[in-house]
Motif scaffolding. Structure first.
Motif, mmCIF file in Angstrom:
data_model
loop_
_atom_site.group_PDB
_atom_site.id
_atom_site.type_symbol
_atom_site.label_atom_id
_atom_site.label_comp_id
_atom_site.label_asym_id
_atom_site.label_seq_id
_atom_site.Cartn_x
_atom_site.Cartn_y
_atom_site.Cartn_z
ATOM 1 N N LEU A 67 2.597 -23.037 10.157
ATOM 2 C CA LEU A 67 3.237 -22.259 9.093
ATOM 3 C C LEU A 67 3.543 -23.132 7.885
ATOM 4 O O LEU A 67 3.925 -24.293 8.042
ATOM 5 C CB LEU A 67 4.556 -21.649 9.576
ATOM 6 N N THR A 68 3.389 -22.558 6.702
ATOM 7 C CA THR A 68 3.768 -23.256 5.470
ATOM 8 C C THR A 68 4.753 -22.389 4.685
ATOM 9 O O THR A 68 5.019 -21.245 5.056
ATOM 10 C CB THR A 68 2.551 -23.556 4.571
ATOM 11 N N SER A 69 5.229 -22.940 3.592
ATOM 12 C CA SER A 69 6.159 -22.200 2.733
ATOM 13 C C SER A 69 5.489 -20.995 2.072
ATOM 14 O O SER A 69 6.167 -20.157 1.486
ATOM 15 C CB SER A 69 6.751 -23.117 1.663
ATOM 16 N N ASN A 70 4.167 -20.872 2.188
ATOM 17 C CA ASN A 70 3.443 -19.699 1.689
ATOM 18 C C ASN A 70 3.374 -18.579 2.730
ATOM 19 O O ASN A 70 2.785 -17.539 2.475
ATOM 20 C CB ASN A 70 2.020 -20.080 1.273
ATOM 21 N N ALA A 71 3.964 -18.796 3.897
ATOM 22 C CA ALA A 71 3.910 -17.823 4.984
ATOM 23 C C ALA A 71 4.665 -16.544 4.624
ATOM 24 O O ALA A 71 5.606 -16.552 3.829
ATOM 25 C CB ALA A 71 4.506 -18.422 6.253
ATOM 26 N N SER A 72 4.235 -15.461 5.238
ATOM 27 C CA SER A 72 4.924 -14.184 5.126
ATOM 28 C C SER A 72 5.468 -13.842 6.514
ATOM 29 O O SER A 72 4.695 -13.617 7.450
ATOM 30 C CB SER A 72 3.952 -13.100 4.650
ATOM 31 N N ILE A 73 6.804 -13.820 6.620
ATOM 32 C CA ILE A 73 7.473 -13.553 7.889
ATOM 33 C C ILE A 73 8.454 -12.415 7.660
ATOM 34 O O ILE A 73 9.177 -12.403 6.663
ATOM 35 C CB ILE A 73 8.209 -14.811 8.401
ATOM 36 N N THR A 74 8.475 -11.453 8.579
ATOM 37 C CA THR A 74 9.374 -10.309 8.464
ATOM 38 C C THR A 74 10.153 -10.131 9.758
ATOM 39 O O THR A 74 9.763 -10.639 10.816
ATOM 40 C CB THR A 74 8.608 -9.006 8.178
ATOM 41 N N CYS A 75 11.247 -9.354 9.653
ATOM 42 C CA CYS A 75 11.880 -8.864 10.872
ATOM 43 C C CYS A 75 11.035 -7.689 11.347
ATOM 44 O O CYS A 75 10.194 -7.174 10.598
ATOM 45 C CB CYS A 75 13.344 -8.481 10.641
ATOM 46 N N VAL A 76 11.249 -7.253 12.556
ATOM 47 C CA VAL A 76 10.461 -6.171 13.132
ATOM 48 C C VAL A 76 10.608 -4.863 12.345
ATOM 49 O O VAL A 76 9.756 -3.993 12.417
ATOM 50 C CB VAL A 76 10.817 -5.986 14.628
ATOM 51 N N ARG A 87 11.996 -9.008 4.696
ATOM 52 C CA ARG A 87 11.292 -10.266 4.414
ATOM 53 C C ARG A 87 12.209 -11.473 4.597
ATOM 54 O O ARG A 87 13.298 -11.515 4.042
ATOM 55 C CB ARG A 87 10.732 -10.254 3.003
ATOM 56 N N VAL A 88 11.724 -12.440 5.374
ATOM 57 C CA VAL A 88 12.460 -13.679 5.620
ATOM 58 C C VAL A 88 12.205 -14.637 4.458
ATOM 59 O O VAL A 88 11.049 -14.843 4.059
ATOM 60 C CB VAL A 88 12.015 -14.329 6.948
ATOM 61 N N ALA A 89 13.277 -15.211 3.909
ATOM 62 C CA ALA A 89 13.146 -16.224 2.850
ATOM 63 C C ALA A 89 12.689 -17.524 3.500
ATOM 64 O O ALA A 89 13.423 -18.123 4.290
ATOM 65 C CB ALA A 89 14.480 -16.413 2.139
ATOM 66 N N ALA A 137 17.935 -18.654 7.816
ATOM 67 C CA ALA A 137 17.219 -18.094 6.662
ATOM 68 C C ALA A 137 17.652 -16.655 6.417
ATOM 69 O O ALA A 137 17.906 -15.902 7.363
ATOM 70 C CB ALA A 137 15.710 -18.152 6.893
ATOM 71 N N THR A 138 17.720 -16.273 5.148
ATOM 72 C CA THR A 138 18.135 -14.913 4.814
ATOM 73 C C THR A 138 16.971 -13.928 4.962
ATOM 74 O O THR A 138 15.805 -14.302 4.844
ATOM 75 C CB THR A 138 18.690 -14.833 3.379
ATOM 76 N N ILE A 139 17.334 -12.678 5.216
ATOM 77 C CA ILE A 139 16.366 -11.596 5.353
ATOM 78 C C ILE A 139 16.765 -10.502 4.374
ATOM 79 O O ILE A 139 17.927 -10.100 4.328
ATOM 80 C CB ILE A 139 16.354 -11.035 6.790
ATOM 81 N N ALA A 140 15.811 -10.032 3.578
ATOM 82 C CA ALA A 140 16.084 -8.975 2.589
ATOM 83 C C ALA A 140 15.198 -7.768 2.866
ATOM 84 O O ALA A 140 14.018 -7.914 3.185
ATOM 85 C CB ALA A 140 15.819 -9.490 1.183
ATOM 86 N N GLY A 141 15.765 -6.584 2.757
ATOM 87 C CA GLY A 141 14.981 -5.362 2.843
ATOM 88 C C GLY A 141 14.796 -4.788 4.235
ATOM 89 O O GLY A 141 13.929 -3.942 4.435
ATOM 90 N N CYS A 142 15.604 -5.203 5.215
ATOM 91 C CA CYS A 142 15.519 -4.629 6.557
ATOM 92 C C CYS A 142 15.859 -3.142 6.467
ATOM 93 O O CYS A 142 16.816 -2.745 5.802
ATOM 94 C CB CYS A 142 16.477 -5.342 7.502
ATOM 95 N N SER A 143 15.074 -2.319 7.150
ATOM 96 C CA SER A 143 15.229 -0.864 7.034
ATOM 97 C C SER A 143 16.273 -0.251 7.965
ATOM 98 O O SER A 143 16.502 0.958 7.912
ATOM 99 C CB SER A 143 13.877 -0.186 7.276
ATOM 100 N N VAL A 144 16.921 -1.047 8.795
ATOM 101 C CA VAL A 144 17.936 -0.502 9.705
ATOM 102 C C VAL A 144 19.178 -0.136 8.894
ATOM 103 O O VAL A 144 19.688 -0.957 8.123
ATOM 104 C CB VAL A 144 18.294 -1.525 10.812
#
Length: 111
Positions: free
Chosen positions: A5-14, A18-20, A44-51
């Protein structure tokens, strides 16, 4: 072998939040993205979780931890194991969410 993984990765919660992605080091890069190491994603912060926020649920806001097997047992940067695209982790959501690697940020280096 999975990609590093690099800083260009795209990681999300289920749930799609989006994970910063912020690397703890900047000296070793692949395709312009700094390699992510354990424990760079913890906290790391997560933004936009739909729960929705209710009395029984809470959106994912932070990565609590990564799980064993998320990092290489052989490849390190600065003495810290590199994170892999097989990453698994837990969020602070209620109920707790898991992490999904959408894109490792590079495809050239595997560990």
């Amino acid at each position: 072998m999975p990609p590093v993984l690099t800083s260009n990765a795209s990681i999300t919660c289920v749930h799609g939040g989006r994970v910063a992605v912020r690397p703890g080091q900047q000296s070793v890069t692949i395709d312009g993205g700094a390699i992510m190491c354990d424990p760079d994603l913890s906290g790391a912060t997560i933004a936009g979780c739909s729960v929705p926020s209710t009395t029984t649920s809470k959106p994912c806001m932070t990565v609590v931890s990564t799980l064993p097997g998320s990092s290489s047992q052989k490849v390190t940067v600065g003495g810290r194991p590199v994170l892999l695209s097989t990453l698994q982790g837990i969020t602070d959501g209620v109920p707790p969410g898991t992490l999904i690697v959408q894109d490792a940020g590079q495809t050239r280096v595997q560990a």
